[in-house]
Design a protein around this motif. Structure first.
Motif, PDB file in Angstrom:
ATOM      1  N   TRP A  33       0.969  -1.628  -0.108  1.00 24.39           N
ATOM      2  CA  TRP A  33      -0.250   0.012  -0.281  1.00 24.39           C
ATOM      3  C   TRP A  33       1.041   1.344  -0.126  1.00 24.39           C
ATOM      4  CZ3 TRP A  33      -5.485   0.472  -0.150  1.00 24.39           C
ATOM      5  CH2 TRP A  33      -6.163  -0.412   0.294  1.00 24.39           C
ATOM      6  N   GLU A  35       1.120   5.478  -0.354  1.00 29.21           N
ATOM      7  CA  GLU A  35       0.566   6.534   0.069  1.00 29.21           C
ATOM      8  C   GLU A  35       1.365   7.874  -0.268  1.00 29.21           C
ATOM      9  OE1 GLU A  35       0.810  10.187   2.212  1.00 29.21           O
ATOM     10  OE2 GLU A  35       1.942   8.809   3.348  1.00 29.21           O
ATOM     11  N   ILE A  44      -3.837   6.900  -2.535  1.00 33.70           N
ATOM     12  CA  ILE A  44      -3.425   5.782  -2.281  1.00 33.70           C
ATOM     13  C   ILE A  44      -3.271   5.094  -3.044  1.00 33.70           C
ATOM     14  CG2 ILE A  44      -3.892   4.214  -0.420  1.00 33.70           C
ATOM     15  CD1 ILE A  44      -3.703   6.381   0.985  1.00 33.70           C
ATOM     16  N   ARG A  46      -2.843   0.709  -4.206  1.00 30.01           N
ATOM     17  CA  ARG A  46      -2.003  -0.497  -3.874  1.00 30.01           C
ATOM     18  C   ARG A  46      -2.023  -1.618  -4.771  1.00 30.01           C
ATOM     19  NH1 ARG A  46      -6.379  -5.755  -2.881  1.00 30.01           N
ATOM     20  NH2 ARG A  46      -5.367  -7.097  -1.807  1.00 30.01           N
ATOM     21  N   VAL A  69      -9.223   0.751   3.187  1.00 32.08           N
ATOM     22  CA  VAL A  69      -9.264   2.524   1.958  1.00 32.08           C
ATOM     23  C   VAL A  69      -9.933   2.973   3.149  1.00 32.08           C
ATOM     24  CG1 VAL A  69      -9.785   3.641   0.493  1.00 32.08           C
ATOM     25  CG2 VAL A  69      -9.130   1.788  -0.577  1.00 32.08           C
ATOM     26  N   PHE A  72      -8.242   4.247   6.594  1.00 35.00           N
ATOM     27  CA  PHE A  72      -7.652   5.484   5.669  1.00 35.00           C
ATOM     28  C   PHE A  72      -8.644   6.335   6.074  1.00 35.00           C
ATOM     29  CE2 PHE A  72      -4.902   1.663   2.884  1.00 35.00           C
ATOM     30  CZ  PHE A  72      -4.027   2.011   4.122  1.00 35.00           C
ATOM     31  N   ALA A  83      -8.757   6.194  -4.437  1.00 33.93           N
ATOM     32  CA  ALA A  83      -8.028   4.868  -4.529  1.00 33.93           C
ATOM     33  C   ALA A  83      -7.201   4.051  -5.201  1.00 33.93           C
ATOM     34  CB  ALA A  83      -7.652   3.767  -2.806  1.00 33.93           C
TER      35      ALA A  83
END
Length: 506
Positions: A33, A35, A44, A46, A69, A72, A83
């Protein structure tokens, strides 16, 4: 093997080239993951290396990733969050799957866009990643890499990430708080001295121990630009400022180091006192200017390292500054000029000393030039003969010399700014009394006691005026208010005795 290489090339692109931070890496290093909150389209990401089989598994995994998510979003305190979910697979699922990734998966104000990258659609998937993230992703296929080459690729990415994290952590580790605790101790000592020698809320005591008092500064007591930093008016003032220094001061001192922090703190305190001297005539004290200087120092960190600043403390700092300034503008009696002066002073001082291990000579020169020009301008304005504070001081001297007409000429133009400089009404009313204009004196003193109810001398003079106008009841009310504010003045109690005698004789 080919998809393993592609997986780590993708991670290399985002981590090394686009400066994404690794939030999480699975034990088998097949799921990461990433950021980067400064990236608006893709904060974000993944990336998951997994050979897909059935599309139902893909759907379940998308739903599970969406829950992460949402977590987050809550941790980042965002209203909405977008994301991206990239699967790197050798083959696509064996059944129909495209419909599952055509639209983003929406869950609690989050959107998760999923992309499946497999051997049959590599360039198409890379183009889509470029489109949805807004950054062109160019990756050269390297089939020639063996296991050792793949290992080196993986280690280079992880090493670059760890070095960046180490560099960011080092920004907050340039010194243990020393002067922060020294100033806290000094605040407590000075507060004890104030309380045991007349009280921290007694104006005469505050002036005696170095509060910002414009007339004394105009007479040459320049040290009053610095001494107010360690004085506080009342226990609540002390507690609030001490707590602020404990949290803000320690953070700033760790970032800038001890000596730089001392320079920032003192210059911010000076700048706050100077701004207060120029823009307000009230007696004032407190570390608020220096505290706002710490805010300014943290804002300078935001200018120098914006990504780190907004990822860690940026939003909270901006909100705190906004709240404190708003309180200053809405609640009377707060020296907002001192706060803003300290904020600007702390920022400029930070530009001059700069962060440790940052040369930035041009920024330092510009910071020094700006600080010098601003200081010169404010000092010129403060000591200018046309400055209201200077005019009031000059008028006070003329009144002491019984030059009432000249004093009146200096003060009359300031009467319209009485809310800002209430002492103007006091001096004008005194001139009125001396010249026998009792009705004018009464009107000015009534306005003054409304604007500044704590002005006990004004209540005393108003009692004298009421006596002159044969209104003993109002005179009694005014003198009682004066004694309530300050019971130690013998003249007040003597006048009350006289007034009580008049009332009883009626």
């Amino acid at each position: 093997m080919k998809q393993d290489i592609l997986f780590w090339q993708l991670i290399q692109h985002f981590v090394v080239m686009k400066e994404y931070r690794i939030l999480h890496i699975s034990p088998d290093q097949n799921e990461l993951w990433l950021e980067n909150l400064t990236h608006k389209k893709a904060p974000i990401i993944r990336i998951y290396r997994h050979d897909l089989d059935w599309s139902t598994w893909l759907q379940r995994d998308i739903e599970n990733a969406s829950r992460h998510v949402v977590n987050f979003k809550q941790q980042l305190r965002k209203r909405r969050l977008q994301a991206f979910n990239i699967y790197v697979s050798s083959y696509p699922p064996v059944d129909d799957w495209e419909f599952r990734v055509e639209e983003p998966f929406v869950n609690e104000k989050t959107e998760l866009h999923s992309i499946v990258l497999h051997e049959g659609n590599t360039q198409k998937a890379l183009n889509r990643i470029s489109h949805v993230t807004g950054d062109e992703v160019t990756i050269k296929e390297q089939d020639a890499l063996d296991d050792l080459g793949l290992y080196h690729l993986k280690q280079s990415v992880l090493y670059a990430s760890s070095q960046r994290d180490k560099k960011e952590r080092s920004l907050f580790q340039h010194g243990k708080p020393l002067f922060t605790y020294f100033f806290i101790f000094l605040h407590l000592v000075m507060f004890y001295l104030l309380e045991t020698n007349g009280g921290s809320q007694d104006p005469e005591t505050l002036v005696k121990y170095g509060a910002k008092y414009n007339p004394s500064i105009l007479e040459g007591e320049w040290w009053r630009f610095f001494t107010p930093i360690v004085l506080h008016i009342g226990f609540l003032h002390l507690i609030l400022n001490t707590m602020a220094i404990f949290y803000l001061g320690t953070a700033v001192e760790r970032i800038y180091g001890n000596i730089r922090f001392l320079a920032i703190y003192l210059f911010a305190g000076f700048a706050g006192s100077l701004a207060s001297f120029v823009f307000t005539s009230s007696l004032s004290a407190g570390a608020s200017g220096a505290i706002f200087g710490c805010f300014g120092a943290l804002l300078f960190v935001g200018i120098t390292h914006p990504k780190l600043f907004f990822r860690t403390m940026g939003t909270n700092i901006l909100v705190l500054i906004g709240i404190n300034l708003a309180i200053g503008f809405t609640i009377p009696g707060i020296d907002n000029a001192g706060h803003i002066g300290g904020l600007i002073g702390g920022f400029l001082a930070s530009a001059i000393v700069h962060l440790p291990n940052h040369k930035k000579l041009i920024q330092r020169i510009l910071g020094l030039a700006a600080a010098s020009i601003l200081t010169f301008f404010l000092l010129q304005e403060g000591y200018n003969a046309e400055n209201p504070t200077a005019l009031i001081k000059q008028a006070e001297t003329l009144i002491q010399q019984a030059e009432y007409e000249e004093a009146y000429t200096l003060l009359i133009d300031l009467e319209e700014r009485a809310e800002e400089f209430p002492e103007v009404l006091f001096y004008l009313s005194y001139i009125d009394i001396q010249e026998g204009k009792i009705e004018d004196a009464k009107n000015r003193l009534e306005r003054l006691t409304t604007l500044q109810p704590s002005f006990h001398e004004a209540h005393y003079n108003l009692a004298l005026v009421y006596l002159e106008l044969d209104d003993a009841e109002k005179a009694s009310s005014s003198i009682n208010k004066a004694i309530e504010l300050d019971s130690n003045v013998e003249a007040y109690t003597s006048l009350r005795t006289e007034i009580d005698g008049l009332i009883e004789g009626e």
